[in-house]
Design a protein around this motif. Structure first.
Motif, PDB file in Angstrom:
ATOM      1  N   THR A  94      51.132  67.662   1.544  1.00 14.12           N
ATOM      2  CA  THR A  94      50.295  67.925   2.363  1.00 14.12           C
ATOM      3  C   THR A  94      50.715  67.042   4.033  1.00 14.12           C
ATOM      4  N   ARG A  95      49.540  67.351   4.971  1.00  8.48           N
ATOM      5  CA  ARG A  95      50.346  66.603   6.354  1.00  8.48           C
ATOM      6  C   ARG A  95      50.449  65.367   6.379  1.00  8.48           C
ATOM      7  N   GLU A  96      49.862  64.174   5.753  1.00  7.15           N
ATOM      8  CA  GLU A  96      49.499  63.232   5.444  1.00  7.15           C
ATOM      9  C   GLU A  96      50.653  63.231   4.666  1.00  7.15           C
ATOM     10  N   ASP A  99      53.881  63.122   6.530  1.00 11.06           N
ATOM     11  CA  ASP A  99      53.756  61.954   7.354  1.00 11.06           C
ATOM     12  C   ASP A  99      54.162  61.020   7.082  1.00 11.06           C
ATOM     13  N   GLN A 100      53.391  60.001   6.222  1.00  7.82           N
ATOM     14  CA  GLN A 100      53.910  58.757   5.564  1.00  7.82           C
ATOM     15  C   GLN A 100      54.847  58.332   4.743  1.00  7.82           C
TER      16      GLN A 100
END
Length: 266
Positions: A94-96, A99-100
């Motif tokens: 996922t994007r989250e 990014d994390q």
């Protein structure tokens, strides 16, 4: 004996080079249709991208490790899913999560560099190579430039464009207009979402430095106006479009088998 497993990020980076041509497509709007693009490079490596509705499938076959699989992209939520057919696993990206993980990796590399500052230069260099943290991050300036040259490839006329990073030519792309190939721009609306996300990830990797830069940053490529017939890396591999189809594709190609188990990113 089983081949060594390769992590999802490394697999993405390996496939980006061969799929670079597909990542430079012009995106339009309108009704969607199925599409399949088949590319072959001058080392014989074949690669495919399939599009159906809001989903894109990218083949992730690896000749070195002997593994095979694919990546799915859902344009409705920007989610990437890496599917490993050899291990029968899948990894949601996922994007989250991505990014994390990028932020965590950047922090870790910064801490390691600070700890190694007091070491002798030759020891520090050796450790950087072993840990894969040698690459320094930087804000890259990415440009494309039309050369004004036209070429004929397999009876189609295409225009040469150069892709530059900080003023240095990284690759040359010869692009044709979709209608000249019998394709519509709106077939690639969904594909555009995937390539935007991969471009964004590669740019972030270059800016962060460290192992993420070595895995993904080298494949950084922006869009070029047209459908690439050929992509030639500077002093590297040349990839050509070898086939296009707009026949209906099976929905099963765009799903994860129910029997596959979920696998963490790292």
């Amino acid at each position: 004996m089983h081949a060594r497993r390769t992590g999802p990020l490394a697999r993405i980076r390996q496939t980006l080079a061969s799929m670079a041509a597909c990542g430079l497509l012009t995106i339009g709007t309108g009704a969607q249709a199925d599409a399949l693009l088949h590319y072959v490079d001058d080392e014989g490596l074949e690669s495919q991208i399939l599009v159906r509705g809001d989903i894109v499938r990218m083949e992730l076959n690896e000749s070195i490790s002997g593994t095979s699989g694919y990546m799915l992209f859902d344009a409705t939520n920007d989610q990437l899913t890496v599917v490993d057919d050899t291990e029968q696993t899948y990894t949601p990206l996922t994007r989250e999560v991505m990014d994390q993980q990028m932020r965590d990796m950047t922090d870790m590399v910064s801490d390691l560099r600070r700890q190694m500052e007091q070491l002798p230069p030759e020891v520090r260099q050796q450790l950087e190579e072993q840990l894969g943290i040698g690459a320094e991050g930087f804000d890259a300036e990415i440009d494309t430039r039309a050369t004004g040259k036209q070429r004929e490839i397999d009876d189609f006329v295409c225009d040469d464009h150069e892709v530059l990073i900080d003023g240095n030519v990284q690759s040359t792309v010869c692009v044709a207009q979709p209608d000249s190939l019998g394709l519509r721009d709106d077939d690639f609306t969904t594909l555009g979402g995937l390539m935007d996300r991969l471009y964004e990830l590669s740019l972030s990797a270059l800016q962060a430095g460290g192992p993420m830069a070595s895995q993904m940053g080298a494949s950084l490529l922006p869009r070029v106006d047209g459908i690439p017939l050929e992509v030639s890396e500077q002093d590297g591999v040349t990839t050509r479009l070898s086939g296009i189809s707009t026949d209906e594709l099976s929905p099963e190609l765009f799903t994860v088998p129910d029997s596959y188990a979920e696998r963490d990113l790292f």
